[in-house]
Motif scaffolding. Structure first.
Motif, PDB file in Angstrom:
ATOM      1  N   ILE A 105       0.816  -1.322   0.081  1.00 45.41           N
ATOM      2  CA  ILE A 105       0.177   0.109   0.031  1.00 45.41           C
ATOM      3  C   ILE A 105       0.924   1.103   0.221  1.00 45.41           C
ATOM      4  O   ILE A 105       0.604   2.152  -0.743  1.00 45.41           O
ATOM      5  CB  ILE A 105      -0.989  -0.144   1.172  1.00 45.41           C
ATOM      6  CG1 ILE A 105      -2.132  -1.136   1.034  1.00 45.41           C
ATOM      7  CG2 ILE A 105      -1.505   1.278   1.363  1.00 45.41           C
ATOM      8  CD1 ILE A 105      -2.981  -1.482   2.045  1.00 45.41           C
ATOM      9  N   GLN A 106       1.709   1.307   0.772  1.00 46.86           N
ATOM     10  CA  GLN A 106       2.889   2.540   0.811  1.00 46.86           C
ATOM     11  C   GLN A 106       3.560   2.727  -0.628  1.00 46.86           C
ATOM     12  O   GLN A 106       3.900   3.628  -1.051  1.00 46.86           O
ATOM     13  CB  GLN A 106       4.008   2.161   1.900  1.00 46.86           C
ATOM     14  CG  GLN A 106       3.342   2.587   3.209  1.00 46.86           C
ATOM     15  CD  GLN A 106       2.951   3.993   3.496  1.00 46.86           C
ATOM     16  OE1 GLN A 106       1.686   4.145   3.507  1.00 46.86           O
ATOM     17  NE2 GLN A 106       3.694   4.927   3.605  1.00 46.86           N
ATOM     18  N   ILE A 107       4.194   1.216  -0.931  1.00 49.34           N
ATOM     19  CA  ILE A 107       4.612   1.119  -2.369  1.00 49.34           C
ATOM     20  C   ILE A 107       3.644   2.075  -3.391  1.00 49.34           C
ATOM     21  O   ILE A 107       4.249   2.779  -4.136  1.00 49.34           O
ATOM     22  CB  ILE A 107       5.154  -0.084  -2.779  1.00 49.34           C
ATOM     23  CG1 ILE A 107       6.358  -0.428  -1.666  1.00 49.34           C
ATOM     24  CG2 ILE A 107       5.525  -0.094  -4.200  1.00 49.34           C
ATOM     25  CD1 ILE A 107       6.444  -2.191  -1.662  1.00 49.34           C
ATOM     26  N   SER A 108       2.437   1.729  -3.275  1.00 50.17           N
ATOM     27  CA  SER A 108       1.540   2.186  -4.447  1.00 50.17           C
ATOM     28  C   SER A 108       1.455   3.982  -4.296  1.00 50.17           C
ATOM     29  O   SER A 108       1.561   4.389  -5.313  1.00 50.17           O
ATOM     30  CB  SER A 108       0.321   1.478  -4.285  1.00 50.17           C
ATOM     31  OG  SER A 108      -0.600   1.842  -5.011  1.00 50.17           O
ATOM     32  N   ALA A 109       1.643   4.010  -2.843  1.00 46.73           N
ATOM     33  CA  ALA A 109       1.402   5.596  -2.610  1.00 46.73           C
ATOM     34  C   ALA A 109       2.594   6.208  -3.230  1.00 46.73           C
ATOM     35  O   ALA A 109       2.508   7.453  -3.734  1.00 46.73           O
ATOM     36  CB  ALA A 109       1.024   5.677  -1.356  1.00 46.73           C
ATOM     37  N   TYR A 110       3.887   5.882  -3.105  1.00 45.40           N
ATOM     38  CA  TYR A 110       4.864   6.665  -3.095  1.00 45.40           C
ATOM     39  C   TYR A 110       5.913   6.162  -4.710  1.00 45.40           C
ATOM     40  O   TYR A 110       6.397   7.074  -5.160  1.00 45.40           O
ATOM     41  CB  TYR A 110       6.073   6.462  -1.943  1.00 45.40           C
ATOM     42  CG  TYR A 110       5.493   7.348  -0.922  1.00 45.40           C
ATOM     43  CD1 TYR A 110       5.629   8.736  -0.817  1.00 45.40           C
ATOM     44  CD2 TYR A 110       4.712   6.670   0.300  1.00 45.40           C
ATOM     45  CE1 TYR A 110       5.042   9.584   0.165  1.00 45.40           C
ATOM     46  CE2 TYR A 110       3.987   7.523   1.081  1.00 45.40           C
ATOM     47  CZ  TYR A 110       4.210   9.008   1.097  1.00 45.40           C
ATOM     48  OH  TYR A 110       3.707   9.797   2.168  1.00 45.40           O
ATOM     49  N   ALA A 111       5.579   4.858  -4.976  1.00 39.72           N
ATOM     50  CA  ALA A 111       6.393   4.637  -6.252  1.00 39.72           C
ATOM     51  C   ALA A 111       5.424   4.194  -7.183  1.00 39.72           C
ATOM     52  O   ALA A 111       5.937   4.287  -8.491  1.00 39.72           O
ATOM     53  CB  ALA A 111       7.097   3.196  -5.967  1.00 39.72           C
ATOM     54  N   GLY A 112       4.087   4.325  -7.230  1.00 38.33           N
ATOM     55  CA  GLY A 112       3.171   4.264  -8.177  1.00 38.33           C
ATOM     56  C   GLY A 112       2.461   2.995  -8.056  1.00 38.33           C
ATOM     57  O   GLY A 112       2.797   1.808  -7.805  1.00 38.33           O
ATOM     58  N   ALA A 113       1.170   3.112  -8.655  1.00 43.03           N
ATOM     59  CA  ALA A 113       0.355   1.722  -8.620  1.00 43.03           C
ATOM     60  C   ALA A 113       0.845   0.656  -9.514  1.00 43.03           C
ATOM     61  O   ALA A 113       0.809  -0.491  -9.164  1.00 43.03           O
ATOM     62  CB  ALA A 113      -1.241   2.121  -8.978  1.00 43.03           C
ATOM     63  N   ALA A 114       1.316   1.155 -10.633  1.00 46.05           N
ATOM     64  CA  ALA A 114       1.680   0.216 -11.792  1.00 46.05           C
ATOM     65  C   ALA A 114       2.974  -0.722 -11.158  1.00 46.05           C
ATOM     66  O   ALA A 114       2.938  -1.824 -11.229  1.00 46.05           O
ATOM     67  CB  ALA A 114       2.132   0.720 -13.042  1.00 46.05           C
ATOM     68  N   ARG A 115       3.698  -0.053 -10.386  1.00 44.69           N
ATOM     69  CA  ARG A 115       4.823  -0.846  -9.939  1.00 44.69           C
ATOM     70  C   ARG A 115       4.537  -1.799  -8.964  1.00 44.69           C
ATOM     71  O   ARG A 115       5.070  -2.912  -8.520  1.00 44.69           O
ATOM     72  CB  ARG A 115       6.106   0.169  -9.414  1.00 44.69           C
ATOM     73  CG  ARG A 115       7.191  -0.285  -9.041  1.00 44.69           C
ATOM     74  CD  ARG A 115       8.149  -1.240  -9.508  1.00 44.69           C
ATOM     75  NE  ARG A 115       8.441  -0.978 -10.966  1.00 44.69           N
ATOM     76  CZ  ARG A 115       9.478  -0.294 -11.276  1.00 44.69           C
ATOM     77  NH1 ARG A 115      10.457   0.003 -10.358  1.00 44.69           N
ATOM     78  NH2 ARG A 115       9.813  -0.200 -12.592  1.00 44.69           N
ATOM     79  N   ALA A 116       3.755  -0.944  -8.031  1.00 45.04           N
ATOM     80  CA  ALA A 116       3.201  -1.995  -6.774  1.00 45.04           C
ATOM     81  C   ALA A 116       2.426  -3.158  -7.334  1.00 45.04           C
ATOM     82  O   ALA A 116       2.456  -4.350  -6.808  1.00 45.04           O
ATOM     83  CB  ALA A 116       2.249  -0.961  -6.028  1.00 45.04           C
TER      84      ALA A 116
END
Length: 132
Positions: A105-116
């Motif tokens: 969830i944090q990765i999605s917020a800060y690195a982007g949903a596609a990468r997450a």
């Protein structure tokens, strides 16, 4: 690989990797005829740096915390095969599946949903390897 097996730091790093991953790393460390002679040096040095120097540093960060950080780094960078190993290390060292999902969830917020989402696909596969 004979000379590497005489190196106590390398042996200790391989043992630490096995403890953390639940399997031996040697199957990933061999070289092929197409690789130059110093490829074995690279693999030995990287193994010693990772499992002999970085992971054992538990005075300020315990292995569990270090594992969750490593999952987050690998997922954010999008290095999917290393992520698979980091997820196994995390799960083998007390990180829960739920905590890993929270990291995504944090990765999605800060690195982007596609990468997450791409990285989470690997997490879902590794979750399936685990006993319920």
């Amino acid at each position: 690989m004979d000379t590497e097996l005489n190196d106590p730091q390398y042996i200790a790093a391989l043992e630490e990797a096995e403890r953390m991953l639940g399997f031996r790393l040697e199957r990933f460390l061999g070289t092929t005829d197409a690789e130059p002679p110093n490829a074995a040096d690279f693999k030995r040095i990287a193994t010693v740096q990772t499992f002999g120097a970085a992971w054992p540093r538990t005075e300020h960060l315990d292995t569990r915390t270090r594992a969750l950080i490593s999952v987050t780094i690998a997922a954010t960078l999008g290095v999917l095969e290393p992520l698979r190993g980091q997820l196994r290390i995390a799960l083998n060292n007390g990180v829960t599946k739920e905590e890993i999902v929270e990291a995504f969830i944090q990765i999605s917020a800060y690195a982007g949903a596609a990468r997450a989402f791409e990285s989470y696909g690997i997490a879902a596969e590794v979750f399936g390897e685990q006993e319920p």
